[in-house]
Scaffold this active site. Structure first.
Site, PDB file in Angstrom:
ATOM      1  N   GLY A  70      -3.215  11.645 -16.572  1.00 32.90           N
ATOM      2  CA  GLY A  70      -4.376  11.706 -17.471  1.00 32.90           C
ATOM      3  C   GLY A  70      -4.010  12.295 -18.823  1.00 32.90           C
ATOM      4  CB  SER A  71      -1.898  15.169 -19.840  1.00 36.20           C
ATOM      5  OG  SER A  71      -2.545  16.120 -19.031  1.00 36.20           O
ATOM      6  CG  ASN A 151     -12.170  19.531 -16.810  1.00 36.19           C
ATOM      7  OD1 ASN A 151     -12.727  19.173 -17.851  1.00 36.19           O
ATOM      8  ND2 ASN A 151     -11.298  20.496 -16.803  1.00 36.19           N
ATOM      9  CD  GLN A 179     -12.547  16.307 -12.829  1.00 36.64           C
ATOM     10  OE1 GLN A 179     -13.167  16.261 -11.761  1.00 36.64           O
ATOM     11  NE2 GLN A 179     -11.369  16.907 -12.933  1.00 36.64           N
ATOM     12  N   GLY A 200      -4.392   9.452 -11.170  1.00 43.95           N
ATOM     13  CA  GLY A 200      -4.397   9.184  -9.736  1.00 43.95           C
ATOM     14  C   GLY A 200      -4.709  10.378  -8.850  1.00 43.95           C
ATOM     15  CG  HIS A 201      -3.449  14.614  -9.772  1.00 46.43           C
ATOM     16  ND1 HIS A 201      -3.934  15.886  -9.665  1.00 46.43           N
ATOM     17  CD2 HIS A 201      -3.243  14.403 -11.095  1.00 46.43           C
ATOM     18  CE1 HIS A 201      -4.005  16.444 -10.872  1.00 46.43           C
ATOM     19  NE2 HIS A 201      -3.596  15.553 -11.749  1.00 46.43           N
ATOM     20  CB  THR A 237      12.452   3.058 -14.661  1.00 45.59           C
ATOM     21  OG1 THR A 237      13.602   2.755 -15.451  1.00 45.59           O
ATOM     22  CG2 THR A 237      12.430   2.188 -13.416  1.00 45.59           C
ATOM     23  CB  CYS A 324      -5.065  23.885 -17.733  1.00 43.58           C
ATOM     24  SG  CYS A 324      -5.445  22.365 -16.900  1.00 43.58           S
TER      25      CYS A 324
HETATM   26  C1  LIG Z   1      -6.994  16.654 -14.523  1.00 43.02           C
HETATM   27  C2  LIG Z   1      -7.561  16.240 -15.834  1.00 43.02           C
HETATM   28  C3  LIG Z   1      -6.742  15.750 -16.865  1.00 43.02           C
HETATM   29  C4  LIG Z   1      -5.232  15.752 -16.764  1.00 43.02           C
HETATM   30  O1  LIG Z   1      -4.765  14.786 -15.879  1.00 43.02           O
HETATM   31  P1  LIG Z   1      -3.229  14.912 -15.379  1.00 43.02           P
HETATM   32  O2  LIG Z   1      -3.002  13.681 -14.600  1.00 43.02           O
HETATM   33  O3  LIG Z   1      -3.173  16.152 -14.545  1.00 43.02           O
HETATM   34  O4  LIG Z   1      -2.378  14.991 -16.598  1.00 43.02           O
HETATM   35  C5  LIG Z   1      -7.330  15.326 -18.026  1.00 43.02           C
HETATM   36  N1  LIG Z   1      -8.656  15.343 -18.181  1.00 43.02           N
HETATM   37  C6  LIG Z   1      -9.491  15.799 -17.219  1.00 43.02           C
HETATM   38  C7  LIG Z   1     -10.947  15.784 -17.445  1.00 43.02           C
HETATM   39  C8  LIG Z   1      -8.966  16.271 -16.020  1.00 43.02           C
HETATM   40  O5  LIG Z   1      -9.788  16.726 -15.079  1.00 43.02           O
END
Ligand SMILES: *Cc1c(COP(=O)(O)O)cnc(C)c1O
Length: 395
Positions: A70-71, A151, A179, A200-201, A237, A324
């Site tokens: 996501g970042s 989040n 989220q 994904g996580h 890759t 974070c």
């Molecule tokens: C977890 C989160 C991210 C970051 O995602 P990562 O895959 O951990 O880099 C960004 N934005 C929101 C709102 C999140 O909850």
């Protein structure tokens, strides 16, 4: 009893996702860019995953770019719009005070480069108002980036309306939907979204894989330079196994969204109902515009960090502010943005539950939290002053 109630920080890998990815870690380890058919096996899996992700967002596969999470997707979306804007002399960006740091820190870097950033305040209910976006839009605005769901407090923003406004004003609109993805329906076309990030996580795929959706016609700037992967827009890759797992997990979450939500809502409501009975407590964020699983509350007179440590002793994984920022003693920027005083924001608790939680676990939380809050108050000098009337209660 062990209770994992921090699903907004990360989730477990589902069996479906693990089973889907396993062959690409063991048997089919070829490089998807290779010409021989063994590598093509991986390339085919990538393409199938791209099609799955596109389908569940109502996008086209060519609009899907796999990233490291996501970042990275947030960074690339924002930097791309900024570079394009700068070329046209447009250097103003609109966002909000309560974005994830992946967005906020990217925006601060752009500010240092001469961009002007307007950060809108959510209202006290944790929702951004459309008219505030409208008022902030200017001739030189090159991007509006507003998160889908917050989040920390779980509030959902009026994405469709903001998207429609941006489209009318011809300003690109990005949303951090990390989220929301897998937890709420997303349709990039119906919702007028030009760029969207997901990870994904947060929906039972592994960590380290995400997606940037960029509508056809949006010009992306590379964050990672190198090979021609992801149609030249994201080198490196491909994380084939991770991508396959992400697609499988997104499919599973979306196919079961209704039943998952129906399971989560009663658990969440019970948490709110019972924990709100704690005196001088407060629920943060509108319950009307809300993702299913996130519960955020403040308890006056205690420190969130101490609460978390004591909950950990009782087997409960929860969080206070976002993962974070925990570790720093600054109160959450999200809670401050909805107008909570520092003293109140310090005593916050986020419980984020998912379909793997059970009502027994919720009952355990409900039994433990009031006791821990009462204990922490009994040893808190601040609570003592509040009780003696030496300082006023704020909630
Ligand atoms: C977890 C989160 C991210 C970051 O995602 P990562 O895959 O951990 O880099 C960004 N934005 C929101 C709102 C999140 O909850």
């Amino acid at each position: 009893m062990f209770v994992y109630a921090d699903n907004a920080a990360t989730t477990s890998i589902s069996k479906t996702a693990l089973d889907a990815m396993m062959p690409y870690l063991t048997d089919y380890y070829g490089n998807p860019s290779s010409l021989y058919s063994f590598g093509q096996k991986a390339a085919e899996a990538l393409q199938a995953s791209r099609e799955t992700v596109a389908k569940y967002l109502n996008a086209s596969p060519k609009e899907i770019y796999f990233t490291s999470g996501g970042s990275e997707a947030d960074n690339q979306a924002i930097v791309s719009a900024a570079r394009l804007g700068a070329r046209k002399g447009k250097k103003h960006i609109i966002s909000t005070q309560f974005e994830h740091h992946a967005v906020l820190h990217t925006l601060s870097r752009l500010e240092k480069e001469g961009f002007e950033v307007t950060l809108l305040d959510p209202h006290s209910d944790g929702v951004i108002r459309l008219e505030d976006v409208e008022k902030a839009l200017r001739e030189d605005t090159c991007l509006v980036t507003i998160m889908f769901a917050n989040n920390e407090i779980g509030t959902v923003q009026p994405i469709t309306e903001i998207g429609a406004l941006c489209r009318e004003r011809k300003v690109p609109f990005h949303t951090d939907a990390v989220q929301a993805a897998g937890h709420m329906p997303i349709d990039v076309q119906a919702m007028n979204i030009d760029m969207l990030s997901l990870s994904g996580h947060k929906f039972h795929a592994p960590k380290g894989v995400g997606v940037l959706y960029a509508r056809k016609g949006i010009v992306l700037t590379n964050i990672i330079e190198g090979g021609a992967q992801e149609r030249g827009k994201r080198a490196g890759t491909e994380n084939v196994a991770g991508i396959v797992a992400l697609a499988a997990a997104l499919k599973e979450s979306c196919d079961h969204m209704e039943e998952n939500t129906a399971k989560i809502i009663p658990m969440r409501d019970k948490l709110f109902r019972e924990l709100a009975k704690i005196p001088h407590s407060k629920i943060n964020g509108s319950l009307e515009h809300h993702v299913p699983g996130t519960v955020n509350m403040c308890f006056e007179g205690i420190e969130g960090e101490s609460l978390l440590l004591m909950l950990d002793d009782q087997g409960i994984c929860a969080s206070s502010g976002s993962a974070c920022t925990s570790g720093s003693l600054d109160p959450s920027h999200v809670l401050l943005s909805i107008g909570l005083p520092h003293e109140v924001a310090h005593g916050s608790l986020r419980l984020s539950i998912g379909e793997y939680n059970t009502m027994e676990q919720i009952d355990h939380i409900i039994e433990v939290v009031p006791k821990v809050v009462a204990y922490l108050r009994s040893i808190s000098p601040v609570w003592d002053e509040l009780e003696k009337g030496e300082r006023p209660h704020l909630i």
